[in-house]
Design a protein around this motif. Structure first.
Motif, mmCIF file in Angstrom:
data_model
loop_
_atom_site.group_PDB
_atom_site.id
_atom_site.type_symbol
_atom_site.label_atom_id
_atom_site.label_comp_id
_atom_site.label_asym_id
_atom_site.label_seq_id
_atom_site.Cartn_x
_atom_site.Cartn_y
_atom_site.Cartn_z
ATOM 1 N N ASP A 39 0.830 -1.210 0.000
ATOM 2 C CA ASP A 39 0.000 0.000 0.000
ATOM 3 C C ASP A 39 0.861 1.254 0.000
ATOM 4 N N ALA A 40 1.907 1.230 0.836
ATOM 5 C CA ALA A 40 2.790 2.396 0.899
ATOM 6 C C ALA A 40 3.500 2.588 -0.438
ATOM 7 N N ALA A 41 3.909 1.478 -1.057
ATOM 8 C CA ALA A 41 4.588 1.577 -2.352
ATOM 9 C C ALA A 41 3.667 2.216 -3.394
ATOM 10 N N GLU A 42 2.406 1.791 -3.401
ATOM 11 C CA GLU A 42 1.432 2.373 -4.335
ATOM 12 C C GLU A 42 1.299 3.881 -4.118
ATOM 13 N N ALA A 43 1.274 4.268 -2.835
ATOM 14 C CA ALA A 43 1.109 5.691 -2.517
ATOM 15 C C ALA A 43 2.279 6.512 -3.054
ATOM 16 N N LEU A 44 3.424 5.869 -3.253
ATOM 17 C CA LEU A 44 4.606 6.579 -3.738
ATOM 18 C C LEU A 44 4.761 6.457 -5.251
ATOM 19 N N GLY A 45 3.699 6.052 -5.921
ATOM 20 C CA GLY A 45 3.720 6.028 -7.380
ATOM 21 C C GLY A 45 4.290 4.759 -7.982
#
Lengths: 325, 241
Positions: A194-200
């Motif tokens: 999820d965090a990776a997705e938030a960072l594009g």
């Protein structure tokens, strides 16, 4: 250059020793052990690309191994073609299979993904062992030995260097995964999707790419192994044991480390060779002893050195540096 | 820059967000407050692409982004942080922020330089080499902001980055948010700490049971009868007076 090599001294030493052994040793048993250490290490490195770096733990990688083994063996046994072409076809098929498995990894997480990969390899086992007309079924396929590099009919020394070249290449691929943009992004996906997705970071696409690349590399090893050993048995090449072995070497060596797969491979391959030599004279009862060894080794590593042999090496190095600072 | 048009989100029979509309213009600093369970974080999840809204439109620069994956929305310039922080625990603080910087930069080297700059802005230089999981909670919140900033957003969504901080840490992060806003960043801030919100936000939206019950300047909000009843309570108003 010096900075690039720092922390790689262990790998350098390992590959240097592996390169020197065939020059000094002509003993076939010894060379065979070296070739297997390099090959099993390369297989675990291929597994590591998905399981270690991307966190997509598969227990069905024997599927890709078997695809690579069968592609080349069938092509050379039935159509007299070069195993190099078989290797390419195996890679293409494995990429296709890898895309399917990779897509599953987006739907299923953790143990469910691992279970579905096991199922996948077992489906291939059934196909290979029942499709008698084409694969010769459970009898397996002998790989014809035709001397020459084009047909991979090589002596032990040549095989050792071929395995070494493969190992060095796979080591390089892993180092790339440690330092490149896509490698760091994969590390992010592994740590927290999820965090990776938030960072594009397109996490799903990266997972599919990692699993697919891992499948293709595994397939290459499958081809080479079949050509080296000279026989493809469906119950062996598609076995769960084999899938576990790929994962085990990488976990014991150090998950997501570049040299780890070979460190694990040295330990497990040497142990297995020793056990085979020691217990081969005895009757049944000890036939499954290697499974016990796998289990014990895994428990010991996970309990005492979860970061694997590579992690232990790094810790010792740090202690040594501190003591001599 | 960001427009929500009657956005709704249901979970089974529960309506977490009901027909919320709001408008954020470039340079705004919008606060969102409301009691626990009011739908604040759900609204962020809808805006950032984690949930697909069941109704309404999410317009980013006039374009409907509802249903797009989070990474695509981040690339369009909207980045969010998580209320429950999600550091890459086994990676260093420097690597965490660098991975954020890779959103706009192709080269790892350039991203490292960018990360160093952001880490300094956020006051994490001393911890840059430490594994993220070793940070205390106050610094984890900062890391969450730093990593989001490194993606170079035009619009930054901060989800309770002040919760659980001591007064010194709180003052530090308020100062940081102010500076980012002064430098031209547009922000939406979810926060429970009303005193901080009063000092920071230009406008505040109050959510209650998934609906907007008030919108206005901090002064207007504290005088709003419904907000006092639903969230702030009489004591707060008396303390303010």
């Amino acid at each position: 250059m010096a900075a690039a090599l720092r922390g790689r001294a262990g790998a350098l030493a390992f590959f240097a020793v592996a390169a020197a052994v065939p020059l000094a040793v002509r003993d076939q048993f010894f060379l065979d052990t070296l070739i297997l250490i390099l090959l099993w290490g390369a297989l675990s490195a291929a597994w590591n690309v998905a399981g270690g770096y991307a966190g997509q733990v598969s227990l069905g990688h024997s599927a890709f191994f078997g695809i690579g083994a069968y592609s080349a063996a069938l092509l050379s046994a039935r159509y007299g073609q070069s195993p190099w072409i078989g290797m390419l076809i195996g890679m293409v098929l494995s990429v296709g299979a890898g895309l399917i498995i990779g897509y599953l990894s987006n739907r299923l997480r953790g143990p469910y993904f691992a279970l579905s990969t096991i199922a996948f390899s077992q489906v291939l086992l059934i196909v290979a062992s029942r499709w008698r007309g084409f694969t010769a079924g459970s009898e397996g396929i002998p790989v014809p030995f035709r001397p020459g590099f084009a047909t991979l009919g090589l002596g032990h020394v040549a095989w050792a260097y071929l395995a070494l070249a493969l190992a060095a290449l796979f080591y390089g691929i892993q180092v790339y995964l440690e330092r490149s943009r896509v490698g760091y992004q994969l590390a992010g996906v592994r740590e927290d999707e999820d965090a990776a997705e938030a960072l594009g970071i397109p996490s799903r696409r990266l997972k599919v790419i990692a699993v697919t690349a891992s499948a293709a590399l595994t397939s290459v090893c499958g081809t080479l192994w079949a050509q080296y050993v000279g026989f493809v048995d469906p119950f062996y090449v598609f076995s769960v044991d084999l899938s576990i072995r790929f994962a085990l070497n990488a976990i014991i060596g150090g998950l997501g480390t570049a040299l780890g797969p070979w460190l694990g491979s040295i330990l497990i391959t040497a142990l297995e060779t020793y056990l085979r030599a020691t217990f081969s004279g005895m009757k049944t009862g000890f036939a499954g002893i290697y499974l016990v060894i796998y289990g014990v080794a895994l428990i010991l590593v996970v309990r005492f050195v979860p970061e694997g042999l590579a992690g232990v090496a790094a810790r010792l190095r740090a202690r040594w540096t501190r003591a001599h600072a | 820059m960001l427009t929500l048009e009657r956005v709704s989100k249901h979970f089974g029979g529960l309506t977490a967000v009901r027909e919320v509309s709001l408008e954020v213009r470039a340079g705004d600093l919008l606060g969102i407050i409301g009691p626990n369970g009011a739908g604040k974080t759900t609204l962020f999840n809808v805006i950032a692409g984690y949930y697909r809204p069941d109704g309404g439109r999410v317009l980013l620069d006039g374009r409907d982004v509802a249903g797009q994956p989070p990474h695509a929305i981040c690339r369009l310039g909207l980045t969010r942080t998580f209320q429950i922080v999600k550091p890459f625990g086994n990676l260093s603080v420097g690597d965490n922020v660098m991975i954020g910087a890779l959103n706009r930069l192709r080269s790892v080297r350039a991203a490292r330089v960018e990360a160093e700059r952001v880490i300094e802005t956020c006051g994490l230089t001393a911890q840059a080499g430490a594994p993220a999981k070793t940070l205390p909670v106050g610094l984890r919140k900062r890391l969450e902001v730093a990593r989001a900033l490194a993606t170079r957003p035009r619009l930054l969504l901060l989800d309770e980055v002040m919760a659980g901080l001591n007064p010194a840490e709180l003052a530090g992060i308020i100062e940081l948010i102010r500076r980012l806003h002064a430098d031209g960043l547009t922000l939406i801030v979810i926060e429970h700490i009303m005193a901080a919100m009063m000092r920071l936000a230009q406008r505040i939206v109050v959510l209650h049971h998934g609906e907007t019950i008030a919108e206005g300047t901090p002064a207007e909000i504290t005088r709003d009868r419904r907000v006092v009843d639903a969230y702030l309570g009489e004591e707060f108003v008396l303390a303010q007076a």
